[in-house]
Design a protein around this motif. Structure first.
Motif, short mmCIF file in Angstrom:
data_model
loop_
_atom_site.label_atom_id
_atom_site.label_comp_id
_atom_site.label_asym_id
_atom_site.label_seq_id
_atom_site.Cartn_x
_atom_site.Cartn_y
_atom_site.Cartn_z
N GLU A 120 35.04 -36.37 31.45
CA GLU A 120 36.21 -35.67 32.38
C GLU A 120 36.72 -36.69 33.06
OE1 GLU A 120 35.93 -32.87 36.55
OE2 GLU A 120 34.02 -33.27 35.36
N ASP A 121 38.08 -36.55 32.93
CA ASP A 121 39.02 -37.83 33.35
C ASP A 121 39.56 -37.42 34.62
OD1 ASP A 121 40.41 -39.98 33.10
OD2 ASP A 121 41.69 -39.48 31.71
N ILE A 122 38.97 -37.81 35.54
CA ILE A 122 39.79 -37.34 37.13
C ILE A 122 40.83 -38.45 37.20
CG2 ILE A 122 39.36 -37.08 39.28
CD1 ILE A 122 36.44 -36.60 38.59
N ASP A 123 41.95 -38.05 37.38
CA ASP A 123 43.12 -38.79 37.62
C ASP A 123 42.91 -39.36 39.21
OD1 ASP A 123 45.46 -40.27 37.85
OD2 ASP A 123 46.24 -39.21 36.13
N PHE A 124 42.95 -40.45 39.13
CA PHE A 124 42.92 -40.70 40.70
C PHE A 124 44.16 -41.26 41.73
CE2 PHE A 124 38.89 -40.82 42.57
CZ PHE A 124 38.79 -41.22 43.76
#
Lengths: 421, 800
Positions: free
Chosen positions: A416-420
């Protein structure tokens, strides 16, 4: 791996090879050899359901030899298992043509491989390397810091993280011995897990690495255990222990350790040490802003096109992960690059994506070149904006695919690539 | 067991007693009467003390059953008079039927169908008292039982003729006189009167679970369900008759075997006004069956059977109900919190379990803090940095000694021990270097923490390690500090400039420290001692370093001193010494510290702004997880980065996502009710396992959890050339492996893009990169990040 029989046509690359995997590492070679669309013939166990005239069904497990056209590979380095899925390409009395089957390649069982597109140079090199019966170097390494230990097996082609030990150490505080106690406990746990992994009857070199004194302390801990315990094998292990400094206790520090003088003195002629040195050399060059070092697919290709990776120091570093592409076209592209460099007289290094050096290379896009002369502005590729983005996406994917879990390669985990931002 | 002494009573006497039963429930010997006369007033007095009334009869009864034990009798009577007798009864019956329970019950009831030895035992117990309550009318039923093969009473070596075994057993149709005798049955486990048992908790929890499931239960249900409890453990092969009879009989028997409260028995008939409410059980048992339900034995059995088919435990247990009600009434302050938890958590049953046991005082922390503000001394935490062996720990040891935070005696002790190890000069450093390893090697490994107070301010020392291998620990320490003390060995300047003096300065800047006091140390060892020239040359060397790292001129103070000798640390040098030039133009270290306390930059200028910061959700990075004490087995320490925390708060630990209650908290080793942003505090937690806590985790308000991410974008200042490559990522104490997955762009000072997707980042550039992690990491936007590679600080910046 032993080559039992081969009838490969040198010119066209057609033909097949019969191979016998003997040790877990051979499955890694097989994983690199077998590509989608290849024909693979191996023994299999298949459940056959037969229906009698009266309509009653019976299940039977049949040992048979199947030939499949490969669609998918799944390699688990920790368990050293290779599962090859595909469609049956040769009918027999149990199995219909076109039905699906997953072959589990087993040690000490022959398999026959026929390349769909013929054996290209890279495949032949891989095969050569796979059947090379030279003594193979293996070593155990424990990369540790206080509260963290990574126990891994370093072989010629793979670094396999066998166990990661994490424990919570309380900080020092006045009048409390809790820290020391927990430290001893941590050593004990690490030691126990290490013993479970090691084969003491046939001890291999053991490398302990950590920042500061943790590794030294652990070495004395093992010594104390060897002195007090009844385990004789342990005493034989002692002279095989090397202690080295690393910058951190994380696995990627293995790189520095393997290229550190203390270690190279002992293990200089191993493949992984050479690879590590090469990658280090590349990194130094690029840090110096020396325009001889370039990385990335597009840049490397350009450099090769210009003939810069040729005789007199030209090196192409390429990760074998690129050759495992599911798309034949992609693989062809890299094979072409390799062939070109060879033609020009440059050196080609296929780095194992299962080593830390290979991982470093993969974070650079999987391919890098050291040119014989400096080239300016190789990266003026702003015009092909979209293409570049696509490539970067590819790189990202590779990182996700290989970055997690250290060695569950081939099992794409969806991170899961949570964009910060 | 006391009653066993009566075993040798002859049968005649027994019969006599039996006969008398009709007129008077019990007969007492002369001796007994004497005892009654003596003890009854005592008990009564005891009871009146707590405002309870009791009839003579009751008191006597109690005394008799407790065998003249006044204390027990009083307790029993008190318990009996408590306002919830019914609940207590129910409580007993609602216990889970564990195997242990069943076994205990069975033995208590003396059901043991097969055990001969048990029969003897109960027989002995039985003989002692059976005469006291007997009923002739049950005789005919008794015969049936006696003939039943499963009842082994015939063969038992007992003084009683077999039929007397069941003399007092009320059969299916209890006579009116005896109607209320039966209710004695519920006290089959008198030890549970207090309602305390190991099993109480599981029951309660089960009750809660069921309560949340929304199963309603009427008291009538409870009462009837209680019926089948005592009669339950029966073997199917047993005959019907003993089955029905078993329960009252056994209850009587158990009565004899251990001291227990008297049956709230038939005696009470005589004084109905004083009598306690019969228990639900009693009411059910004594209810007269209608004639058409006869044969009664059968109908009773049917009743049991029908009851048994129901699940007696499906409703909430009375304990659970009570607890729930209590929570509802008193837990108003934490109710909203609990509700929120419920909303967050998917599993409603676990909500109750995580509800803090500690009650929040519900303090309005920001207001309190503002009120106390005037009375507070300024406080600050400073990190001591510098190259290894430049004297950081020794200087701090000196500082603590001279301000009186450490006694001379301790130092003398260290001095002695250190001399034994041949390291006499390290004695002062031992104040900070407490672990054996550190002392042995004379190097600080991990940062040490120490508090001290001066009349003007409170300080926390964070003594960082100087060795390059421990830079991660130094980052952890520096991230907790408000300002820095840079210790420089005047004689060893070069080693530091190449080494950690430089790196530490960068790191201090990287973690956001603004003020720095430079202590130029070991001037006494210079040649010549206390050379002002040397001091000034060192000053000119260090200053540009600080300036290029971004420290403003006015935030830097230079102090000449000597940690080992103690010159100009707390006490200025004597005018006669060669260091006499110092006081003219320089402060002592302590004065400099007091003057450098940042006007809490984070609690800035206006009170309103400060208020705002306090109101932000709680964020605290865990620096240490340890066992605080026996009462606080799990404690964490850290510096609150934003918000406030108080006792009773429910906090969440990220990345584990587990919740914990703050049981207590300490600031500067003193217990407090709350702690606010900027303070270094210790939280004692409950309701959480240690495995969910690691140093580097973030404690946050459970309503506003920190996000856990596997990648982030960081704006960095590059110190070493960077490629997409593996790096060690430091966020304060957290130290994780990660890798730069993409070089997004280089930017200029204003944040304008210079170049998209650079191939390599060179030292001095400012860039935006994407960093990926192997595991989820709790990330706070704006948090300071340090990237290290191969043991060198490669870049620092902020999370975006």
């Amino acid at each position: 791996m032993r080559l039992i029989k081969q009838n490969i046509e040198r010119k066209t690359g057609e033909g097949s090879a019969v191979l016998l995997p003997e040790e877990p590492e051979d499955l890694w070679h097989a994983y690199n050899l077998i590509r989608p669309n290849d024909l693979l013939r191996a023994s299999a166990i298949r459940k056959v359901i037969s229906e009698s005239g009266s309509g009653s069904r019976s299940n039977e497990r049949v040992h048979t030899t199947l030939t499949i056209r490969v669609t998918k590979l799944d390699f688990d380095p920790q368990a050293a298992q290779l599962h090859v899925s595909g469609r049956v390409a040769e009918e027999n009395k149990h199995v219909k043509l076109g039905s699906f089957h997953t072959l589990d390649l087993e040690l000490q069982r022959n398999f026959t491989l026929e390349k769909a597109e013929g054996w290209d140079s890279v495949a032949l090199d891989t095969l050569k390397e796979a059947v090379n019966q030279d003594a193979k170097v293996q070593l155990w390494a424990v990369i540790m810091k206080e509260g963290l230990a990574n126990i891994c097996l370093v072989t010629d082609h793979q670094t396999i993280l066998r166990q990661k030990i994490e424990s919570n150490l309380p900080r020092k505080r006045a009048g409390s011995t809790e820290h020391e106690k927990q430290m001893q406990k941590f050593f004990q746990t690490t030691f126990d897990s290490l013993l479970r992994q090691l084969d003491l009857a046939n001890p291999k070199p053991l490398l302990l690495a950590s920042p500061a004194y943790t590794a030294t302390h652990f070495q004395s801990f093992i010594k104390a255990q060897a002195a007090s315990g009844t385990n004789k094998g342990l005493r034989e292990l002692l002279p095989k222990i090397t202690v080295a400094q690393s910058a951190s206790g994380h696995l990627h520090s293995l790189n520095e350790v393997l290229s550190s003088p203390a270690v190279t003195a002992k293990l200089s002629d191993t493949k992984f040490a050479r690879e590590t040195q090469l990658v280090d050399h590349f990194f130094t060059l690029i840090r110096k802003a020396d325009n001889r070092a370039w990385y990335g697919p597009r840049e490397s290709e350009k450099a090769v096109e210009q003939g810069a990776v040729g005789k007199g120091g030209g090196v192409l570093l390429i990760s074998n992960g690129l050759f495992r592409s599911q798309e034949i076209e992609v693989r062809k592209r890299w094979v072409k690059l390799v062939d070109e460099v060879k033609e020009q007289g440059g050196e080609v290094r296929v780095l194992s994506s299962m080593h830390e050096s290979g991982r470093r290379l993969e974070s650079l896009g999987g391919v890098a070149v050291i040119c014989t002369w400096p080239i300016e502005d190789l990266d003026d590729g702003e015009v092909e904006e979209e293409d570049e983005v696509h490539e970067n996406g590819e790189v990202d994917e590779a990182w996700h695919e290989n970055g997690d879990g250290h060695g569950i390669e081939g099992r794409v985990e969806h991170v899961e690539d949570i964009d910060f931002a | 067991m006391q009653r066993v002494k009566n075993v040798d009573y002859d049968e005649d006497e027994l019969y006599d007693d039996d006969d008398e039963y009709g007129e008077e429930a019990e007969t007492y010997s002369q001796e007994d009467r004497g005892n009654f006369a003596a003890l009854t007033p005592v008990v009564r007095a005891e009871l009146e003390e707590v405002g309870l009334q009791a009839s003579d009869k009751e008191i006597q009864d109690a005394l008799w059953n407790y065998y003249w034990d006044v204390a027990k009798a009083v307790t029993y009577l008190k318990n009996n008079r408590t306002p919830k007798p019914q609940q207590q009864t129910l409580k007993k019956q609602e216990r889970p039927k564990s195997k242990f329970d069943e076994a205990a019950e069975r033995s208590a009831k003396g059901l043991g169908e097969s055990g001969l030895s048990f029969r003897i035992l109960s027989c002995l117990a039985w003989c002692g008292r059976c005469w006291s309550v007997q009923d002739e009318e049950v005789g005919h039923v008794v015969k049936i039982i006696v003939e039943s093969p499963s009842d082994g009473s015939e063969g038992t070596p007992c003084m009683l003729p077999p039929r007397d075994w069941f003399r007092d057993v009320p059969w299916t149709l209890p006579p009116e006189t005896q109607g209320h005798l039966v209710p004695a049955a519920p006290v089959y486990r008198p030890r549970l009167l207090g309602g305390s048992s190991k099993l109480a908790k599981p029951t309660e929890e089960r009750g809660k679970k069921l309560a949340t499931a929304g199963v309603e239960e009427s008291s009538a249900d409870g009462a009837s369900s209680s019926l089948d409890h005592p009669t339950k453990p029966k073997e199917p092969k047993e005959n019907e008759a003993p089955l029905t009879v078993g329960e009252p009989r056994n209850s009587q028997r158990s009565e004899k075997r251990e001291p227990k409260p008297p049956p709230s028995s038939g005696l009470e008939e005589e004084k109905p006004d004083l009598r306690a409410q019969p228990t639900a059980f009693a009411r059910t048992l004594s209810a007269r069956p209608t004639p058409d339900t006869l044969p009664a034995a059968m109908s009773f059995l049917n009743l049991l059977a029908s009851e048994r088919s129901e699940d007696p435990f499906k409703g909430p247990s009375p304990d659970g109900t009570v607890t729930k009600a209590q929570n509802r009434s008193k837990g108003m302050t934490k109710r909203p919190l609990a509700n929120k938890t419920q909303a967050l958590k998917l599993d409603p049953t676990s909500t109750q379990a995580t509800q803090p046991k500690v009650r929040s005082k519900g303090l309005d922390v920001p207001r309190l803090w503002a009120e106390e503000r005037a009375r507070r001394k300024p406080s600050a935490a400073f990190v001591v940095i510098g190259h290894v062996d430049h004297g950081k720990s020794t200087l701090m040891g000196r500082l603590l000694l001279d301000v009186g935070a450490v006694s001379q005696r301790d130092i003398d002790k260290y001095q002695k021990q250190a001399s034994e190890m041949g390291k006499a000069s390290f004695a002062l450093a031992w104040v900070m270097d407490t672990s054996a390893e550190e002392r042995e090697r004379g190097v600080t490994f991990d940062f040490a923490q120490h508090h001290f107070s001066t009349p003007k301010a409170d300080f926390t020392i964070l003594d960082a390690p100087g060795h390059r291998d421990f830079v991660p620990n130094m980052i952890g320490g520096a991230s907790m500090a408000d300002m820095a003390v840079l210790v420089v060995d005047a004689n060893q300047l070069d080693s530091g400039m190449k080494g950690q003096t430089r790196e530490h300065i960068l790191l201090a800047k990287a973690v956001g420290l603004k003020k720095v006091v430079v202590a130029i140390n070991k001037l006494d060892a210079a040649t010549p001692p206390w050379s002002q020239q040397l001091f000034e040359s060192v000053q000119t060397d260090i200053k540009p370093l600080l300036a290029t790292s971004g420290f403003a001129d006015e935030d830097i103070k230079f102090i000449p001193c000597s940690g080992l000798a103690g010159t100009n640390v707390v006490n200025p040098p004597k005018p006669s010494s060669p260091a006499a030039w110092i006081p003219k133009s320089h402060f002592t270290l302590l004065q400099a510290l007091e003057r450098s306390i940042p006007t809490p930059a984070k609690l800035t200028t206006t009170a309103a702004a400060a208020h705002e910061l306090l109101k932000q959700p709680l964020r605290m990075q865990i620096i240490d997880v340890f066992r605080g004490s026996i009462t606080n087995p799990l404690s964490i320490a850290g510096r609150i980065a934003s918000g406030t925390v108080q006792i009773g708060d429910l906090v969440m630990i990220q990345p584990s996502g587990e919740k914990a209650a703050v049981k207590a908290l300490d600031v500067s080793d003193e217990p407090r009710d709350y702690a606010v942003v900027g303070q270094i505090c210790t939280l004692h937690l409950s309701d959480i396992e240690a495995q969910h806590l690691r140093s580097g985790d973030v404690v946050c308000a459970s309503q506003h959890p920190v996000r856990v991410a596997k990648s982030c974008t960081v704006l960095i200042e590059v110190l070493e050339a960077l490629l997409p490559q593996p790096v060690d990522v430091h966020f304060g104490r957290l130290h994780v492996p990660g890798r730069i997955s993409q070089l997004v762009e280089t930017v200029d000072g204003k944040g304008e893009q210079l170049k998209r997707r650079p191939k390599v980042l060179k030292a001095g550039q400012r860039a935006r990169v994407r960093v990926g992690f192997e595991e989820g990491v709790p990330l706070v936007v704006g948090e300071r990040v340090v990237l290290r590679s191969a043991g060198v600080t490669a870049a620092y910046g902020r999370m975006e």
